[in-house]
Design a protein around this motif. Structure first.
Motif, PDB file in Angstrom:
ATOM      1  N   VAL A   1      22.092  -3.081  55.755  1.00  7.66           N
ATOM      2  CA  VAL A   1      21.689  -4.091  54.774  1.00  7.66           C
ATOM      3  C   VAL A   1      22.942  -4.528  54.032  1.00  7.66           C
ATOM      4  O   VAL A   1      23.663  -3.706  53.470  1.00  7.66           O
ATOM      5  N   MET A   2      23.218  -5.812  54.099  1.00  7.12           N
ATOM      6  CA  MET A   2      24.411  -6.357  53.433  1.00  7.12           C
ATOM      7  C   MET A   2      23.963  -7.093  52.182  1.00  7.12           C
ATOM      8  O   MET A   2      23.101  -7.969  52.255  1.00  7.12           O
ATOM      9  N   SER A   3      24.564  -6.761  51.031  1.00  4.39           N
ATOM     10  CA  SER A   3      24.221  -7.556  49.857  1.00  4.39           C
ATOM     11  C   SER A   3      24.981  -8.868  49.893  1.00  4.39           C
ATOM     12  O   SER A   3      26.144  -8.896  50.282  1.00  4.39           O
TER      13      SER A   3
ATOM     14  N   ALA B   1      34.767   1.197  75.592  1.00  5.60           N
ATOM     15  CA  ALA B   1      36.049   0.590  75.969  1.00  5.60           C
ATOM     16  C   ALA B   1      35.907  -0.908  76.152  1.00  5.60           C
ATOM     17  O   ALA B   1      34.829  -1.417  76.487  1.00  5.60           O
ATOM     18  N   HIS B   2      37.018  -1.591  75.926  1.00  4.37           N
ATOM     19  CA  HIS B   2      37.065  -3.020  76.202  1.00  4.37           C
ATOM     20  C   HIS B   2      37.656  -3.284  77.574  1.00  4.37           C
ATOM     21  O   HIS B   2      37.474  -4.366  78.122  1.00  4.37           O
ATOM     22  N   ASP B   3      38.384  -2.313  78.081  1.00  6.16           N
ATOM     23  CA  ASP B   3      39.108  -2.542  79.323  1.00  6.16           C
ATOM     24  C   ASP B   3      38.265  -2.119  80.508  1.00  6.16           C
ATOM     25  O   ASP B   3      38.055  -0.928  80.765  1.00  6.16           O
TER      26      ASP B   3
ATOM     27  N   PHE C   1      38.005   8.598  67.276  1.00  5.92           N
ATOM     28  CA  PHE C   1      37.758   7.302  66.652  1.00  5.92           C
ATOM     29  C   PHE C   1      38.613   6.197  67.256  1.00  5.92           C
ATOM     30  O   PHE C   1      39.640   6.444  67.889  1.00  5.92           O
ATOM     31  N   GLN C   2      38.135   4.980  66.978  1.00  2.00           N
ATOM     32  CA  GLN C   2      38.713   3.774  67.564  1.00  2.00           C
ATOM     33  C   GLN C   2      40.202   3.621  67.236  1.00  2.00           C
ATOM     34  O   GLN C   2      40.975   3.192  68.055  1.00  2.00           O
ATOM     35  N   ASN C   3      40.569   3.980  66.009  1.00  2.00           N
ATOM     36  CA  ASN C   3      41.940   3.691  65.577  1.00  2.00           C
ATOM     37  C   ASN C   3      42.658   4.971  65.151  1.00  2.00           C
ATOM     38  O   ASN C   3      42.377   5.516  64.083  1.00  2.00           O
TER      39      ASN C   3
ATOM     40  N   GLU D   1      31.052  -7.105  73.982  1.00  2.60           N
ATOM     41  CA  GLU D   1      32.060  -7.790  73.177  1.00  2.60           C
ATOM     42  C   GLU D   1      32.108  -7.230  71.757  1.00  2.60           C
ATOM     43  O   GLU D   1      31.234  -6.456  71.348  1.00  2.60           O
ATOM     44  N   SER D   2      33.133  -7.640  71.047  1.00  2.00           N
ATOM     45  CA  SER D   2      33.352  -7.129  69.705  1.00  2.00           C
ATOM     46  C   SER D   2      32.149  -7.408  68.801  1.00  2.00           C
ATOM     47  O   SER D   2      31.612  -8.514  68.793  1.00  2.00           O
ATOM     48  N   GLY D   3      31.742  -6.394  68.060  1.00  2.00           N
ATOM     49  CA  GLY D   3      30.645  -6.563  67.100  1.00  2.00           C
ATOM     50  C   GLY D   3      29.261  -6.370  67.693  1.00  2.00           C
ATOM     51  O   GLY D   3      28.262  -6.563  66.999  1.00  2.00           O
ATOM     52  N   CYS D   4      29.173  -5.978  68.971  1.00  2.00           N
ATOM     53  CA  CYS D   4      27.844  -5.874  69.587  1.00  2.00           C
ATOM     54  C   CYS D   4      27.156  -4.547  69.260  1.00  2.00           C
ATOM     55  O   CYS D   4      25.996  -4.351  69.616  1.00  2.00           O
ATOM     56  N   GLY D   5      27.857  -3.614  68.614  1.00  2.00           N
ATOM     57  CA  GLY D   5      27.186  -2.387  68.168  1.00  2.00           C
ATOM     58  C   GLY D   5      27.643  -1.108  68.868  1.00  2.00           C
ATOM     59  O   GLY D   5      27.038  -0.055  68.672  1.00  2.00           O
ATOM     60  N   LYS D   6      28.715  -1.161  69.626  1.00  2.00           N
ATOM     61  CA  LYS D   6      29.153   0.012  70.411  1.00  2.00           C
ATOM     62  C   LYS D   6      29.531   1.195  69.509  1.00  2.00           C
ATOM     63  O   LYS D   6      29.071   2.310  69.721  1.00  2.00           O
ATOM     64  N   SER D   7      30.397   0.927  68.533  1.00  2.00           N
ATOM     65  CA  SER D   7      30.846   2.036  67.669  1.00  2.00           C
ATOM     66  C   SER D   7      29.684   2.585  66.852  1.00  2.00           C
ATOM     67  O   SER D   7      29.577   3.796  66.646  1.00  2.00           O
ATOM     68  N   THR D   8      28.827   1.680  66.398  1.00  2.00           N
ATOM     69  CA  THR D   8      27.676   2.135  65.612  1.00  2.00           C
ATOM     70  C   THR D   8      26.819   3.072  66.460  1.00  2.00           C
ATOM     71  O   THR D   8      26.421   4.153  66.002  1.00  2.00           O
ATOM     72  N   PHE D   9      26.586   2.689  67.713  1.00  2.00           N
ATOM     73  CA  PHE D   9      25.787   3.544  68.593  1.00  2.00           C
ATOM     74  C   PHE D   9      26.504   4.881  68.829  1.00  2.00           C
ATOM     75  O   PHE D   9      25.876   5.945  68.798  1.00  2.00           O
TER      76      PHE D   9
ATOM     77  N   SER E   1      27.729 -11.552  68.612  1.00  2.00           N
ATOM     78  CA  SER E   1      26.492 -11.168  69.293  1.00  2.00           C
ATOM     79  C   SER E   1      25.601 -10.292  68.432  1.00  2.00           C
ATOM     80  O   SER E   1      24.418 -10.173  68.684  1.00  2.00           O
ATOM     81  N   SER E   2      26.184  -9.662  67.404  1.00  2.00           N
ATOM     82  CA  SER E   2      25.321  -8.846  66.550  1.00  2.00           C
ATOM     83  C   SER E   2      24.389  -9.736  65.730  1.00  2.00           C
ATOM     84  O   SER E   2      23.409  -9.282  65.178  1.00  2.00           O
ATOM     85  N   GLN E   3      24.751 -11.020  65.629  1.00  2.00           N
ATOM     86  CA  GLN E   3      23.931 -11.948  64.845  1.00  2.00           C
ATOM     87  C   GLN E   3      23.011 -12.779  65.732  1.00  2.00           C
ATOM     88  O   GLN E   3      22.400 -13.735  65.287  1.00  2.00           O
TER      89      GLN E   3
HETATM   90  N1  LIG Z   1      28.861   0.083  57.583  1.00  2.00           N
HETATM   91  C1  LIG Z   1      28.472  -1.132  57.935  1.00  2.00           C
HETATM   92  N2  LIG Z   1      27.865  -1.947  57.048  1.00  2.00           N
HETATM   93  C2  LIG Z   1      27.430  -3.161  57.423  1.00  2.00           C
HETATM   94  N3  LIG Z   1      27.562  -3.685  58.662  1.00  2.00           N
HETATM   95  C3  LIG Z   1      28.176  -2.913  59.570  1.00  2.00           C
HETATM   96  C4  LIG Z   1      28.659  -1.604  59.264  1.00  2.00           C
HETATM   97  N4  LIG Z   1      29.211  -1.085  60.395  1.00  2.00           N
HETATM   98  C5  LIG Z   1      29.081  -2.020  61.343  1.00  2.00           C
HETATM   99  N5  LIG Z   1      28.464  -3.114  60.855  1.00  2.00           N
HETATM  100  C6  LIG Z   1      28.123  -4.331  61.587  1.00  2.00           C
HETATM  101  O1  LIG Z   1      27.397  -3.931  62.735  1.00  2.00           O
HETATM  102  C7  LIG Z   1      27.768  -4.727  63.847  1.00  2.00           C
HETATM  103  C8  LIG Z   1      28.231  -3.824  64.969  1.00  2.00           C
HETATM  104  O2  LIG Z   1      29.469  -3.217  64.581  1.00  2.00           O
HETATM  105  P1  LIG Z   1      30.246  -2.196  65.507  1.00  2.00           P
HETATM  106  O3  LIG Z   1      31.432  -1.717  64.776  1.00  2.00           O
HETATM  107  O4  LIG Z   1      29.288  -1.166  65.978  1.00  2.00           O
HETATM  108  O5  LIG Z   1      30.673  -3.135  66.719  1.00  2.00           O
HETATM  109  P2  LIG Z   1      31.591  -2.818  68.000  1.00  2.00           P
HETATM  110  O6  LIG Z   1      30.826  -3.224  69.200  1.00  2.00           O
HETATM  111  O7  LIG Z   1      32.082  -1.417  67.930  1.00  2.00           O
HETATM  112  O8  LIG Z   1      32.793  -3.834  67.783  1.00  2.00           O
HETATM  113  P3  LIG Z   1      34.346  -3.660  68.207  1.00  2.00           P
HETATM  114  O9  LIG Z   1      34.393  -3.815  69.696  1.00  2.00           O
HETATM  115  O10 LIG Z   1      35.014  -4.790  67.497  1.00  2.00           O
HETATM  116  O11 LIG Z   1      34.804  -2.314  67.742  1.00  2.00           O
HETATM  117  C9  LIG Z   1      28.830  -5.699  63.360  1.00  2.00           C
HETATM  118  O12 LIG Z   1      28.213  -6.930  63.057  1.00  2.00           O
HETATM  119  C10 LIG Z   1      29.360  -5.050  62.121  1.00  2.00           C
HETATM  120  O13 LIG Z   1      29.822  -6.002  61.217  1.00  2.00           O
END
Ligand SMILES: Nc1ncnc2c1ncn2[C@@H]1O[C@H](COP(=O)(O)OP(=O)(O)OP(=O)(O)O)[C@@H](O)[C@H]1O
Ligand SMILES: [Mg+2]
Length: 373
Positions: free
Chosen positions: A21-23, A222-224, A109-111, A60-68, A303-305
């Motif tokens: 949830v983003m304010s 991975a992206h590669d 972690f990623q970085n 692609e970037s932002g699709c939710g990989k790291s979150t998962f 793509s997350s949107q």
């Molecule tokens: N703590 C957070 N609070 C709000 N939004 C978040 C948070 N973490 C991730 N997001 C959002 O969730 C979506 C998925 O993010 P995530 O980091 O999982 O993407 P990703 O696939 O790992 O991207 P990348 O390849 O750039 O690392 C993005 O839109 C990101 O902005």
């Protein structure tokens, strides 16, 4: 890596969703009247990872990989769904003990520049992980030295701070820290992204050696796509927080069925999207390959949107979209025996220990996939 088949998954995600949830800013609150916006980072993802296998997660970037990935190791609590280690859930009543979870699952972690505490020496960083495993203080120094040797670093580096290390050395420290708890499962979140090509090859080889030695399972984000091809037994393709295709690596690369997978594979330079393994059964080594690959899709849509009610998330970017794609959201279906079964609706079989061993079948989320079989 050698695919090791086993009847029971080591780790299973069952219908995992994570929403943030983003304010909203004052201006957008005034304009839209909304005070908060939901980001559906991960949307009902199910995945099983078996002992000794490497599953790739691309998108692609932002699709939710790291979150998962973070949800899989218990760093983030899912909004809905559950993650199981064996038959034990990691959230809720009768869940796995947190210290046991830390012991069994780790994340790289990623970085590597931000994932190490700048105020800790390497020795202190590894010490924390050894302490979490319950190693008595008098044994930690020797263990830390042997971990350093195992990841190809001189034990002399134990007294250094992260800013005194190169990117590749930091990544090795991050791997040593992950190994310190003797995990069985590691999420490697883009472990190569900030490294140059020759160091990438060394880290890949290290990860493979460690897997062979300790029987580790990896979720490799991975992206590669060349690295994914080289390292993974199965690959999941994510778009807009959902898995859109999940298949054994060879099958996915030789015959991608989802249009997004085709786009990604088409972005590998000079391959036409199809690649053959060398006679050792492996892809070209990353050091040999030119790593200009990026799987950023042509469009810059986040793509997350991209969640569209009652429609395929991908249809606005799909060249083969049909009227049905705009009207109904496709399910992730197994295509091995026709479009018979939906995947991820219930994994109670898994939790109860029944076999869900992958039999080479593939899962695709596309209304038109049967036309491409
Ligand atoms: N703590 C957070 N609070 C709000 N939004 C978040 C948070 N973490 C991730 N997001 C959002 O969730 C979506 C998925 O993010 P995530 O980091 O999982 O993407 P990703 O696939 O790992 O991207 P990348 O390849 O750039 O690392 C993005 O839109 C990101 O902005
Ligand atoms: Mg990420």
């Amino acid at each position: 890596m050698t695919a090791q088949t086993c009847r029971k998954p080591l780790v299973s995600a069952v219908g995992v969703s994570k929403h943030f949830v983003m304010s909203e800013s004052l201006l957008s609150r005034r304009l839209t009247g909304l005070s908060a916006r939901q980001v559906m980072a991960v949307d009902a993802v199910s995945m099983e990872i078996y002992p000794g296998e490497t599953v790739g997660l691309v998108g692609e970037s932002g699709c939710g990989k790291s979150t998962f990935g973070r949800v899989m190791v218990g760093l983030l609590q899912p909004t809905s769904g559950q993650v199981y280690y064996g038959n034990t859930p990691i959230w809720g009543q009768k869940s796995i003990d947190r210290s046991e979870l830390k012991h069994r699952a780790q994340i790289i972690f990623q970085n590597p520049y931000s994932s190490l505490n700048p105020r800790y020496t390497v020795r202190q960083t590894i010490d924390v992980a050894l302490a979490a495993r319950g190693v008595p203080p008098r044994h930690r120094y020797e263990e830390a030295r042997s971990l350093m040797t195992r990841v190809g670093l001189s034990p002399d580096y134990l007294e250094r701070y992260p800013h005194q290390l190169s990117g590749g050395q930091r990544q090795r420290v991050a791997i040593a820290r992950a190994l310190a708890t003797q995990p069985e499962f590691i999420v490697a979140d883009e472990p190569l992204s900030s490294l140059d090509v020759s160091v990438q090859a060394q880290i890949i080889s290290l990860l493979e050696d460690l897997q062979n030695e300790y029987g580790l399972s990896y979720l490799l984000i991975a992206h590669d796509l060349r690295v994914v091809y080289h390292m993974c037994n199965r690959v999941a393709v994510m778009y807009g927080g959902q898995i859109v295709e999940f298949a054994p690596t060879d099958a996915l690369y030789e015959r991608p069925l989802h249009p997004f997978t085709r786009q990604l594979l088409g972005a590998i330079p000079g391959t036409g999207g199809r690649r053959r393994r060398n006679r050792n059964g492996r892809g070209h080594s990353p050091a040999q390959a030119s790593f200009a690959t990026s799987i950023e899709a042509e469009s810059m849509i986040d793509s997350s949107q991209a969640h569209i009610a009652n429609a395929c998330q991908f249809w606005p970017r799909c060249e083969q979209a049909a009227p049905v794609c705009k009207k109904s959201s496709p399910e992730l279906l197994s295509l091995s025996f026709g479009s018979a079964s939906a995947f991820g609706a219930s994994h109670s079989d898994t939790a109860s220990g029944a076999s869900t061993e992958p039999q080479g079948d593939r899962l695709v989320r596309c209304h038109m996939a049967h036309n491409r079989q």
